[in-house]
Scaffold this motif. Structure first.
Motif, PDB file in Angstrom:
ATOM      1  N   GLU A  16       0.836  -1.210   0.000  1.00  0.00           N
ATOM      2  CA  GLU A  16       0.000   0.000   0.000  1.00  0.00           C
ATOM      3  C   GLU A  16       0.868   1.258   0.000  1.00  0.00           C
ATOM      4  OE1 GLU A  16      -4.040  -1.352   2.344  1.00  0.00           O
ATOM      5  OE2 GLU A  16      -2.184  -1.114   3.513  1.00  0.00           O
ATOM      6  N   LEU A  17       1.953   1.221   0.763  1.00  0.00           N
ATOM      7  CA  LEU A  17       2.855   2.380   0.770  1.00  0.00           C
ATOM      8  C   LEU A  17       3.503   2.573  -0.595  1.00  0.00           C
ATOM      9  CD1 LEU A  17       4.556   2.016   4.261  1.00  0.00           C
ATOM     10  CD2 LEU A  17       2.867   3.724   3.556  1.00  0.00           C
ATOM     11  N   GLU A  18       3.941   1.493  -1.204  1.00  0.00           N
ATOM     12  CA  GLU A  18       4.559   1.590  -2.533  1.00  0.00           C
ATOM     13  C   GLU A  18       3.561   2.125  -3.558  1.00  0.00           C
ATOM     14  OE1 GLU A  18       7.723   1.268  -3.490  1.00  0.00           O
ATOM     15  OE2 GLU A  18       8.277   0.907  -1.401  1.00  0.00           O
ATOM     16  N   ALA A  19       2.308   1.711  -3.455  1.00  0.00           N
ATOM     17  CA  ALA A  19       1.280   2.193  -4.383  1.00  0.00           C
ATOM     18  C   ALA A  19       1.037   3.689  -4.214  1.00  0.00           C
ATOM     19  CB  ALA A  19      -0.023   1.415  -4.176  1.00  0.00           C
ATOM     20  N   ALA A  20       1.354   4.218  -3.040  1.00  0.00           N
ATOM     21  CA  ALA A  20       1.131   5.641  -2.762  1.00  0.00           C
ATOM     22  C   ALA A  20       2.113   6.536  -3.503  1.00  0.00           C
ATOM     23  CB  ALA A  20       1.230   5.898  -1.258  1.00  0.00           C
ATOM     24  N   ARG A  21       3.171   5.978  -4.065  1.00  0.00           N
ATOM     25  CA  ARG A  21       4.175   6.777  -4.779  1.00  0.00           C
ATOM     26  C   ARG A  21       3.559   7.672  -5.853  1.00  0.00           C
ATOM     27  NH1 ARG A  21       9.646   5.356  -4.152  1.00  0.00           N
ATOM     28  NH2 ARG A  21       9.952   3.402  -3.052  1.00  0.00           N
ATOM     29  N   ASP A  22       2.475   7.224  -6.450  1.00  0.00           N
ATOM     30  CA  ASP A  22       1.874   7.967  -7.554  1.00  0.00           C
ATOM     31  C   ASP A  22       0.859   9.019  -7.116  1.00  0.00           C
ATOM     32  OD1 ASP A  22       3.371   6.466  -9.377  1.00  0.00           O
ATOM     33  OD2 ASP A  22       1.833   4.905  -9.451  1.00  0.00           O
ATOM     34  N   ARG A  23       0.589   9.089  -5.818  1.00  0.00           N
ATOM     35  CA  ARG A  23      -0.405  10.046  -5.329  1.00  0.00           C
ATOM     36  C   ARG A  23       0.227  11.410  -5.091  1.00  0.00           C
ATOM     37  NH1 ARG A  23      -2.427   6.051  -0.976  1.00  0.00           N
ATOM     38  NH2 ARG A  23      -3.454   4.547  -2.302  1.00  0.00           N
ATOM     39  N   LEU A  24      -0.475  12.436  -5.493  1.00  0.00           N
ATOM     40  CA  LEU A  24      -0.040  13.790  -5.189  1.00  0.00           C
ATOM     41  C   LEU A  24      -0.628  14.197  -3.845  1.00  0.00           C
ATOM     42  CD1 LEU A  24      -0.353  15.662  -8.592  1.00  0.00           C
ATOM     43  CD2 LEU A  24       1.715  14.851  -7.448  1.00  0.00           C
ATOM     44  N   VAL A  25       0.176  14.869  -3.056  1.00  0.00           N
ATOM     45  CA  VAL A  25      -0.266  15.348  -1.752  1.00  0.00           C
ATOM     46  C   VAL A  25      -0.600  16.828  -1.903  1.00  0.00           C
ATOM     47  CG1 VAL A  25       0.366  15.676   0.660  1.00  0.00           C
ATOM     48  CG2 VAL A  25       1.187  13.665  -0.581  1.00  0.00           C
ATOM     49  N   PRO A  26      -1.844  17.213  -1.670  1.00  0.00           N
ATOM     50  CA  PRO A  26      -2.217  18.612  -1.859  1.00  0.00           C
ATOM     51  C   PRO A  26      -1.489  19.538  -0.887  1.00  0.00           C
ATOM     52  CG  PRO A  26      -4.166  17.228  -1.551  1.00  0.00           C
ATOM     53  CD  PRO A  26      -2.968  16.385  -1.250  1.00  0.00           C
ATOM     54  N   ASP A  27      -1.112  20.701  -1.389  1.00  0.00           N
ATOM     55  CA  ASP A  27      -0.541  21.737  -0.532  1.00  0.00           C
ATOM     56  C   ASP A  27      -1.590  22.220   0.454  1.00  0.00           C
ATOM     57  OD1 ASP A  27       1.835  21.721  -1.983  1.00  0.00           O
ATOM     58  OD2 ASP A  27       1.261  23.425  -3.225  1.00  0.00           O
ATOM     59  N   VAL A  28      -1.136  22.725   1.568  1.00  0.00           N
ATOM     60  CA  VAL A  28      -1.989  23.426   2.526  1.00  0.00           C
ATOM     61  C   VAL A  28      -1.544  24.880   2.434  1.00  0.00           C
ATOM     62  CG1 VAL A  28      -2.658  23.656   4.941  1.00  0.00           C
ATOM     63  CG2 VAL A  28      -2.119  21.396   4.013  1.00  0.00           C
ATOM     64  N   VAL A  29      -2.257  25.654   1.625  1.00  0.00           N
ATOM     65  CA  VAL A  29      -1.814  27.022   1.337  1.00  0.00           C
ATOM     66  C   VAL A  29      -2.994  27.984   1.262  1.00  0.00           C
ATOM     67  CG1 VAL A  29       0.270  26.308   0.096  1.00  0.00           C
ATOM     68  CG2 VAL A  29      -1.845  26.650  -1.164  1.00  0.00           C
TER      69      VAL A  29
END
Length: 181
Positions: free
Chosen positions: A8-21
């Motif tokens: 599951e962690l390896e699959a997360a490589r392709d996810r973008l993490v939204p900025d908090v801005v």
């Protein structure tokens, strides 16, 4: 905290993490890049053992110890979070010099658009790589991005043994005092 399998962690490589801005923040904190736990949860500095959230509180930026899942509350305190490089990795040493340079260019454009008072890059090595400043040290920098001043902070990763939570909180506190004045 949710437990994730390695797959599951390896699959997360392709996810973008939204900025908090938000526009006009007092301090925009900038991590190196999302770790796999951050990518899996969508919450910045999510890995247990990362000292960002405790140091943020200990330095006086937040009135209480926040959890990564509460990151959306940061703009109410005049704070935000982004990253130099958007790509999630298990370790920062997986990033290429080209990614850092491109990340620095994109970060500069973001800062120009959002106009925080301070950009705080957490990790001197990442700052040096992204902005081509080999002599940079922790602390305020001569560089500005538009009207935004730049401060380099120690990397809060638990792997950064050169800095304790207490000494990191002192450096974060120096930035907090500078941001107040």
């Amino acid at each position: 905290m949710t437990r994730f399998t390695q797959a599951e962690l390896e699959a997360a490589r392709d996810r973008l993490v939204p900025d908090v801005v938000a526009a006009g923040l007092q301090v925009l904190f900038c991590g190196i890049n999302p770790g796999l736990m951050t990518a899996a949860t969508g919450h910045h500095f999510a890995r247990p053992g990362n000292r960002f959230w405790p140091v943020l509180h200990r330095s006086g930026f937040t009135p209480r110890l926040m959890k990564p899942a509460e990151q959306q509350e940061l703009p109410a305190y005049g704070l935000g979070i982004t990253n130099v490089v958007a790509r999630a990795t298990a370790r920062a040493d997986e990033l290429t010099p080209r990614e850092y340079v491109e990340g620095g260019r994109l970060l500069s454009a973001k800062v120009t658009r959002l106009r925080p008072t301070w950009l705080a890059v957490v990790g001197v090595t990442a700052y040096r790589a992204a902005f081509g400043d080999r002599g940079a040290q922790v602390g305020p920098q001569e560089r500005t991005i538009g009207d935004t001043r730049v401060w380099v902070l120690p990397n809060p990763s638990g792997l950064n043994a050169h800095w304790t939570a207490a000494t990191m909180a002192e450096e974060f506190g120096r930035l907090r005092e500078a941001a107040r004045s």
